[in-house]
Design a protein around this motif. Structure first.
Motif, PDB file in Angstrom:
ATOM      1  N   ALA A  66      18.042   3.401   1.520  1.00 40.23           N
ATOM      2  CA  ALA A  66      18.750   3.819   2.740  1.00 40.23           C
ATOM      3  C   ALA A  66      17.893   4.818   3.534  1.00 40.23           C
ATOM      4  N   PHE A  67      17.131   5.684   2.817  1.00 44.67           N
ATOM      5  CA  PHE A  67      16.206   6.597   3.532  1.00 44.67           C
ATOM      6  C   PHE A  67      15.201   5.774   4.335  1.00 44.67           C
ATOM      7  N   LEU A  68      14.672   4.720   3.700  1.00 41.19           N
ATOM      8  CA  LEU A  68      13.703   3.858   4.385  1.00 41.19           C
ATOM      9  C   LEU A  68      14.377   3.201   5.596  1.00 41.19           C
ATOM     10  N   ASN A  69      15.565   2.689   5.372  1.00 46.35           N
ATOM     11  CA  ASN A  69      16.271   2.022   6.465  1.00 46.35           C
ATOM     12  C   ASN A  69      16.634   2.982   7.598  1.00 46.35           C
ATOM     13  N   ASP A  70      16.969   4.226   7.232  1.00 44.26           N
ATOM     14  CA  ASP A  70      17.272   5.226   8.274  1.00 44.26           C
ATOM     15  C   ASP A  70      16.082   5.403   9.209  1.00 44.26           C
ATOM     16  N   ARG A  71      14.905   5.531   8.604  1.00 48.35           N
ATOM     17  CA  ARG A  71      13.682   5.706   9.421  1.00 48.35           C
ATOM     18  C   ARG A  71      13.438   4.476  10.290  1.00 48.35           C
ATOM     19  N   LEU A  72      13.572   3.303   9.643  1.00 45.79           N
ATOM     20  CA  LEU A  72      13.327   2.065  10.398  1.00 45.79           C
ATOM     21  C   LEU A  72      14.301   1.958  11.563  1.00 45.79           C
ATOM     22  N   GLU A  73      15.563   2.255  11.278  1.00 46.24           N
ATOM     23  CA  GLU A  73      16.581   2.113  12.318  1.00 46.24           C
ATOM     24  C   GLU A  73      16.275   3.045  13.496  1.00 46.24           C
ATOM     25  N   LYS A  79      17.113  -2.607  10.578  1.00 49.95           N
ATOM     26  CA  LYS A  79      17.182  -2.231   9.164  1.00 49.95           C
ATOM     27  C   LYS A  79      16.829  -3.463   8.335  1.00 49.95           C
ATOM     28  N   LEU A  80      16.448  -3.246   7.098  1.00 51.27           N
ATOM     29  CA  LEU A  80      16.168  -4.378   6.213  1.00 51.27           C
ATOM     30  C   LEU A  80      17.417  -4.663   5.375  1.00 51.27           C
ATOM     31  N   GLU A  81      17.719  -5.940   5.232  1.00 51.15           N
ATOM     32  CA  GLU A  81      18.892  -6.308   4.447  1.00 51.15           C
ATOM     33  C   GLU A  81      18.534  -6.249   2.957  1.00 51.15           C
ATOM     34  N   ILE A  82      19.431  -5.633   2.188  1.00 52.13           N
ATOM     35  CA  ILE A  82      19.180  -5.523   0.742  1.00 52.13           C
ATOM     36  C   ILE A  82      19.940  -6.641   0.038  1.00 52.13           C
ATOM     37  N   ILE A  83      19.234  -7.442  -0.753  1.00 54.41           N
ATOM     38  CA  ILE A  83      19.845  -8.610  -1.397  1.00 54.41           C
ATOM     39  C   ILE A  83      19.514  -8.615  -2.891  1.00 54.41           C
ATOM     40  N   ASP A  84      20.255  -9.401  -3.656  1.00 55.29           N
ATOM     41  CA  ASP A  84      19.987  -9.427  -5.095  1.00 55.29           C
ATOM     42  C   ASP A  84      19.630 -10.834  -5.583  1.00 55.29           C
ATOM     43  N   GLN A 132       7.763   6.801   0.039  1.00 57.42           N
ATOM     44  CA  GLN A 132       6.992   7.808   0.796  1.00 57.42           C
ATOM     45  C   GLN A 132       5.614   7.257   1.155  1.00 57.42           C
ATOM     46  N   THR A 133       5.001   6.569   0.188  1.00 57.28           N
ATOM     47  CA  THR A 133       3.676   5.987   0.448  1.00 57.28           C
ATOM     48  C   THR A 133       3.785   4.879   1.491  1.00 57.28           C
ATOM     49  N   LEU A 134       4.806   4.048   1.343  1.00 60.58           N
ATOM     50  CA  LEU A 134       4.996   2.949   2.293  1.00 60.58           C
ATOM     51  C   LEU A 134       5.137   3.487   3.731  1.00 60.58           C
ATOM     52  N   LEU A 135       5.902   4.576   3.859  1.00 59.44           N
ATOM     53  CA  LEU A 135       6.076   5.158   5.202  1.00 59.44           C
ATOM     54  C   LEU A 135       4.729   5.598   5.774  1.00 59.44           C
ATOM     55  N   GLN A 136       3.858   6.116   4.897  1.00 59.65           N
ATOM     56  CA  GLN A 136       2.548   6.570   5.384  1.00 59.65           C
ATOM     57  C   GLN A 136       1.585   5.404   5.616  1.00 59.65           C
ATOM     58  N   LEU A 137       1.933   4.236   5.079  1.00 58.14           N
ATOM     59  CA  LEU A 137       1.111   3.048   5.367  1.00 58.14           C
ATOM     60  C   LEU A 137       1.505   2.423   6.707  1.00 58.14           C
ATOM     61  N   LEU A 138       2.736   2.684   7.121  1.00 58.14           N
ATOM     62  CA  LEU A 138       3.222   2.159   8.406  1.00 58.14           C
ATOM     63  C   LEU A 138       2.586   2.948   9.563  1.00 58.14           C
ATOM     64  N   GLU A 140       2.212   5.608  12.434  1.00 56.28           N
ATOM     65  CA  GLU A 140       2.811   6.955  12.370  1.00 56.28           C
ATOM     66  C   GLU A 140       4.131   7.031  13.136  1.00 56.28           C
ATOM     67  N   ASP A 141       4.340   6.111  14.082  1.00 59.48           N
ATOM     68  CA  ASP A 141       5.580   6.114  14.865  1.00 59.48           C
ATOM     69  C   ASP A 141       6.832   5.979  13.999  1.00 59.48           C
ATOM     70  N   ILE A 142       6.651   5.549  12.756  1.00 56.02           N
ATOM     71  CA  ILE A 142       7.809   5.435  11.871  1.00 56.02           C
ATOM     72  C   ILE A 142       8.471   6.814  11.684  1.00 56.02           C
ATOM     73  N   PHE A 143       7.707   7.890  11.928  1.00 54.58           N
ATOM     74  CA  PHE A 143       8.262   9.241  11.788  1.00 54.58           C
ATOM     75  C   PHE A 143       8.854   9.764  13.101  1.00 54.58           C
ATOM     76  N   ALA A 144       8.871   8.914  14.116  1.00 56.36           N
ATOM     77  CA  ALA A 144       9.374   9.363  15.420  1.00 56.36           C
ATOM     78  C   ALA A 144      10.881   9.593  15.368  1.00 56.36           C
ATOM     79  N   PRO A 145      11.366  10.569  16.138  1.00 61.40           N
ATOM     80  CA  PRO A 145      12.801  10.861  16.120  1.00 61.40           C
ATOM     81  C   PRO A 145      13.610   9.864  16.941  1.00 61.40           C
ATOM     82  N   GLU A 146      12.908   8.999  17.733  1.00 63.00           N
ATOM     83  CA  GLU A 146      13.669   8.036  18.542  1.00 63.00           C
ATOM     84  C   GLU A 146      12.930   6.705  18.565  1.00 63.00           C
TER      85      GLU A 146
END
Ligand code: ACM
Ligand code: ZN
Length: 615
Positions: A66-73, A79-84, A132-138, A140-146
């Motif tokens: 959900a942290f990852l999805n929050d950033r993506l959103e 957001k990415l759909e979580i499936i099993d 955390q590593t994945l976010l840094q591979l994306l 840098e805009d992934i850290f943008a507030p908007e």
């Protein structure tokens, strides 16, 4: 497992040297540096049609995703759909897989191909660190507030096998000399967690203010949070602001913060100082002191104070009660009992203390301090907790199970490791973030120094004098943030970052130190800190001019800059340097009439500020 990783590591060491080069080209920047990273051709693109398959959809995994999805959103608008169920079997072209691979605690692997992004982990922290590593591979805009439109959310194909060098990767914050809101502490913890720093050492009691609500002793916060005024400037200036200063954390706020931190795999280590740095508590309950003075008052200036806890039954009852509430609030095994800077002058004069020394057959007040701490350790151990203390707890003999936080240089850490006690290296000035990081002449007041980013990066927290067996007792590192001269959150962030990136790197990576590669990673990383609104110090781009003693008529000038691929242009006549000005190539001599003015440039453009220094 670690052995296996090391074998794999040596086998691919050659390959790794190639990947370092690629990183140097600016393609991959991760702080802290992964243990093993191999970049490959191609990219994996995250988009709204990319599902995440998880094999164990427990609450911890879902929260981290959900942290990852929050950033993506926020930044990407999806957001990415979580499936099993295996998405590739169902005709999906590409997917993210999160699989329990039975790795070590905190370890993760990332295997990224153009159609498959695989996260392997052993525990919740492992998934969190993979994210955390994945976010840094994306980008840098992934850290943008908007929302950032038009960005391709691509991750370079690579293989990362990662686990930490040390289990204890700490960052301290003194909330007594100055007080910081829970909101700021949450941001502080967020930035720590992003750097895989997993211990928040929370300094809660001091001579200058008691900050933790203790239900059984309400005066501690009703009164002990306050000092009537605060010294202005350095501790001995003699000037005071005349304004009462206070602040404390309610138990509800503490519980909330502990939970917030735990969700980010950060354990909070509370510090309750004893036997010294206790004046705020003594001002509320004077019976805890040796009783030699008419009046006790919360300190209004910085420093060390003679009014310390008297080792009598009343004091132990008080401290045990305080720790009982601390244990309720903080589920951590480890608690910090301070132990630093305890003057012995009151104990020397106190009839009770002197009688106790005699009765116990102790040699002196140092042994009394040791007895005090050992007695507290027994109680704390009996409640299922362990103690850590600053290295003065070595004086008079170390408590049997104590861990040592080595701050007086490395000495204490070395001694403790030689006695087979676990050690966290937090030596001043190398890991003291309250020291200047840039030229003191142009910086606001700080504790001393300077301790530059480079000095901090290059420090090796495992002292060479230790034998291989003794080195195993070094369990980690910590950056210390004492806030005498940091009255605001902005000031804390300025002093802490980016130097804390260097400490995070030392705490995590097993890769050999490489200053040049670090500065390249860091330069890219600073963009992320900008987007996260972390008010770090930008001295990275400024020339640091130093004038060294030579003769009465001459000085030797040296100029350095942290930013990679920068040329330093300088003048000696007071004019502003341009691209046409001489390039600094090494130390030179100046005379009394000359003024060194310098700027760092890249491709003809100034990177940072113009700095100068006169004879
Ligand atoms: C300390 O800096 N007094 C631990
Ligand atoms: Zn006493």
């Amino acid at each position: 497992m670690i052995k296996r990783i090391i074998v794999i590591l040596s086998a691919v060491a050659l390959l790794f040297s190639c990947t370092e080069k690629k990183q140097d080209q600016g393609l991959i920047s991760i702080i802290p540096q992964p243990t093993f990273l191999q970049q490959e051709e191609g990219v994996f693109t995250l988009d709204r049609k990319t599902p995440i398959y998880v094999d164990v959809a427990d609450s911890a995994t879902l929260r981290t995703l959900a942290f990852l999805n929050d950033r993506l959103e926020k930044a990407a608008g999806f957001k990415l759909e979580i499936i099993d169920d295996d998405p590739l079997r169902h005709g999906q072209e590409k997917a993210v897989f999160v699989l329990d691979a039975g790795l070590d605690k905190e370890a993760y692997n990332l295997a990224i191909k153009s159609n498959r992004l695989l996260i392997e982990y052993g525990d919740g922290a492992g998934i969190f660190y993979a994210v955390q590593t994945l976010l840094q591979l994306l980008p840098e805009d992934i850290f943008a507030p908007e929302r950032r439109r038009g960005v391709k959310w691509e991750v370079p194909c690579c293989f990362i096998q990662d686990n930490p060098r040390f289990p204890y990767r700490g960052m301290h914050l003194d909330c007594c000399l100055h007080f910081f809101s829970i909101d700021f502490l949450k941001k502080y913890i967020d930035v720590m967690a992003m750097h895989k720093v997993n211990r928040f050492h929370w300094h809660l009691t001091e001579d200058q203010g008691w900050r933790l609500e203790i239900k059984k002793y309400p005066l501690l916060t009703e009164k002990g949070q306050w000092r009537k005024e605060t010294v202005i400037g350095s501790l001995s200036s003699g000037y005071y602001d005349g304004t009462p200063y206070g602040g404390y954390y309610t138990q509800d706020e503490v519980r909330d913060l502990v939970k917030y931190a735990a969700e980010r795999y950060v354990t909070i280590i509370p510090e309750i100082e004893l036997p010294g740095h206790a004046l705020a508590a003594i001002a509320c309950y004077p019976e805890l002191s040796c009783g030699l003075e008419d009046h006790y008052e919360t300190a209004t200036r910085w420093g060390i104070f003679r009014q310390v806890y008297c080792p009598k039954e009343e004091t132990f009852k008080f401290l045990e009660d305080v720790f009982d509430e601390v244990f309720e609030l903080f589920p951590t095994e480890l608690v910090h009992i301070g132990g630093d800077e305890c003057p012995k002058s009151s104990w020397k004069k106190c009839p009770h203390c002197q009688a106790l020394i005699k009765k116990l057959g102790l040699k002196d007040e140092f042994e009394l301090q040791s007895w005090f701490i050992q007695r507290m350790e027994k109680y704390i151990n009996s409640k299922g907790h362990q103690i850590i203390g600053w290295d003065e707890i070595l004086q008079g003999g170390l408590a049997p199970n104590a861990k040592v936080m080595s701050w007086l240089g490395e000495e204490g850490g070395i001694k403790a490791a030689q006695q087979h006690h676990e050690v966290v290296m937090a030596p001043y000035p190398k890991y003291y973030l309250d020291y200047w990081q840039a030229d003191p002449e142009s910086e606001p007041l700080a504790m001393g120094g300077p301790t530059t980013l480079r000095t901090m990066y290059e420090y090796n927290p495992v002292p060479e004098v230790l034998t291989p067996e003794e080195r195993k007792y070094i369990i980690g590192v910590e950056g210390c943030v004492w806030t005498e001269y940091m009255p605001t959150p902005a000031r804390v962030e300025y002093m802490a970052w980016p130097r804390m990136c260097a400490i995070a790197d030392a705490g995590w990576t097993r890769q050999p130190k490489d200053w040049d590669a670090f500065t390249r990673r860091l330069e890219k990383h600073l963009g992320r800190l900008d987007l996260l609104d972390v008010g770090y110090c930008k001295a990275f781009y400024d020339p640091f001019i130093e004038l060294h003693k030579d003769t009465e008529y001459s000085k030797i000038a040296t100029i350095s800059v942290d930013a990679p691929d920068a040329e330093i242009h300088y003048t000696l006549d007071g004019s502003t340097p341009t691209e046409a000005s001489p390039v600094y190539t090494g130390p030179f001599v100046i005379n009394r009439q000359q003024k060194v003015t310098a700027v760092a440039m890249r491709d003809g453009k100034a990177l940072g500020k113009v700095k100068y220094k006169i004879f």
